[in-house]
Design a protein around this motif. Sequence first.
Motif, mmCIF file in Angstrom:
data_model
loop_
_atom_site.group_PDB
_atom_site.id
_atom_site.type_symbol
_atom_site.label_atom_id
_atom_site.label_comp_id
_atom_site.label_asym_id
_atom_site.label_seq_id
_atom_site.Cartn_x
_atom_site.Cartn_y
_atom_site.Cartn_z
ATOM 1 N N GLY A 147 0.790 -1.220 0.000
ATOM 2 C CA GLY A 147 0.000 0.000 0.000
ATOM 3 C C GLY A 147 0.822 1.270 0.000
ATOM 4 O O GLY A 147 0.269 2.367 0.132
ATOM 5 N N PRO A 177 3.314 4.114 -1.692
ATOM 6 C CA PRO A 177 3.686 4.677 -2.997
ATOM 7 C C PRO A 177 5.202 4.785 -3.129
ATOM 8 O O PRO A 177 5.937 4.600 -2.146
ATOM 9 C CB PRO A 177 3.027 6.059 -2.963
ATOM 10 C CG PRO A 177 3.026 6.428 -1.513
ATOM 11 C CD PRO A 177 2.810 5.140 -0.766
ATOM 12 N N GLN A 222 -3.173 -3.127 2.991
ATOM 13 C CA GLN A 222 -2.723 -2.036 2.139
ATOM 14 C C GLN A 222 -3.521 -0.765 2.399
ATOM 15 O O GLN A 222 -2.985 0.348 2.305
ATOM 16 C CB GLN A 222 -2.839 -2.445 0.670
ATOM 17 C CG GLN A 222 -1.846 -3.525 0.265
ATOM 18 C CD GLN A 222 -2.118 -4.080 -1.119
ATOM 19 O OE1 GLN A 222 -2.849 -3.482 -1.914
ATOM 20 N NE2 GLN A 222 -1.537 -5.233 -1.417
ATOM 21 N N SER A 223 -4.808 -0.919 2.739
ATOM 22 C CA SER A 223 -5.613 0.266 3.030
ATOM 23 C C SER A 223 -5.149 0.954 4.306
ATOM 24 O O SER A 223 -5.257 2.180 4.428
ATOM 25 C CB SER A 223 -7.094 -0.120 3.148
ATOM 26 O OG SER A 223 -7.348 -0.899 4.305
ATOM 27 N N SER A 247 -1.911 0.992 5.436
ATOM 28 C CA SER A 247 -0.702 1.747 5.086
ATOM 29 C C SER A 247 -1.063 2.944 4.218
ATOM 30 O O SER A 247 -0.450 4.020 4.325
ATOM 31 C CB SER A 247 0.337 0.850 4.400
ATOM 32 O OG SER A 247 -0.229 0.090 3.368
ATOM 33 N N GLY A 248 -2.090 2.793 3.384
ATOM 34 C CA GLY A 248 -2.557 3.923 2.593
ATOM 35 C C GLY A 248 -3.102 5.041 3.464
ATOM 36 O O GLY A 248 -2.901 6.231 3.162
ATOM 37 N N GLU A 292 -1.906 8.952 3.681
ATOM 38 C CA GLU A 292 -2.832 10.079 3.604
ATOM 39 C C GLU A 292 -2.629 11.040 4.778
ATOM 40 O O GLU A 292 -2.687 12.264 4.600
ATOM 41 C CB GLU A 292 -4.268 9.559 3.590
ATOM 42 C CG GLU A 292 -4.641 8.809 2.325
ATOM 43 C CD GLU A 292 -5.965 8.081 2.449
ATOM 44 O OE1 GLU A 292 -6.597 8.180 3.532
ATOM 45 O OE2 GLU A 292 -6.369 7.403 1.481
#
Length: 374
Positions: free
Chosen positions: A295, A297, A354-355, A357-358, A362
């Motif tokens: 997750g 980038p 992953q959400s 870590s996303g 954010e």
Amino acid sequence: MTRLRRRYLPRRRVLVFGVLVVAAAVAAGMVSTDRATRQAATAKLTATRLSIFQDKAPEAPSALQSRLDVLAAGYGEDVGIAVTDVASGWTAGVGQHRLYPQQSVSKLWVAIALMRAVDEGRIDLNAWVTMDDADRSVFFQPVVAEYRQGRYVTPVSDLLRRALVESDNAANDRLMRELGGPEGVRAALEDMGLTDVKVGAYERDLQAQTAGLSWRHEYGFGRNFQNAREALPMAVREAAADAYVSDPLDGASPAAITAALAALSRGALLSEESTLRITSLMTAARTGPRRLKGGLPPGWSIAHKTGTGQDFQGASLGINDVGLLTAPDGRTYAVAVMLPRTRHPVTARLAFMQSVSGAVVEQWMRDTGTTVAD
């Protein structure tokens, strides 16, 4: 955290005395200069060990907390999440103070205990050890493939790498033996103030107990363990699995894990060299590339340790990922995601991690005013 402060703050009053005793011992020829230097250094570490645990950490950002609440509710199963800002000390989470099975996450605590012993001069990473069939464990143990005529001679550092990078169960169990078994690891963790994370048992004993078995030497060969497990009455296996999830022998809370990771990141547990060795091995981990790491980038990095338990009746017990997530500007977050018993397919588990870590990414973007275009 409160218990940690109560245990260690009084000891600070005697730390200076401890350092003076070491110095006197050197003068009298009682200990070597190198060992005395290490002891003095670890005494200094003890004095600052709990600097990460502030008396009053700031509240976690409400936007992040709300996001984690939504993600946990959407997953629809019991989950544990904790996110700690290493610099400021705030923690957001869901179920962050409950105990969850760690599985191979506990290898991280064995590694930290080992490097503590290295810092103190009690263990040499370059020392050679001999493994044989008595060191066999269960499930993933690729080190056994290196055996020649039933033996494998290798330095301690190789076993450490195998335990953290490959999550090798036999390598981890042998490191525990070098530390005096589960009791020795537990004592080392307590000395560092890590009283809320547990190893519990050798990997082979933990897996046997979770399945409703008691470890036997022959289980370390081929599929003997799986065959013995499958021969058990279903009621025995169900009772063992339920007992493990409800009161895990290797239990730890997500918040305790992220607090320990934050302390590690800040250099409050080990020497600078040992901290770098641990985090470098965690960064090189081959397991879980699509969990928390998936997750993140470009520009972000992660040093992490996964845990993956046994499957039983359509569920997996102890699916975890914990680590240090570092943003492009160097800001670091300690993160733990723990699924004690999940029936969702693997794709859903990965998407959930992953959400999380996303969500951390954010929050960093909000804090720094960064946009996707940046």
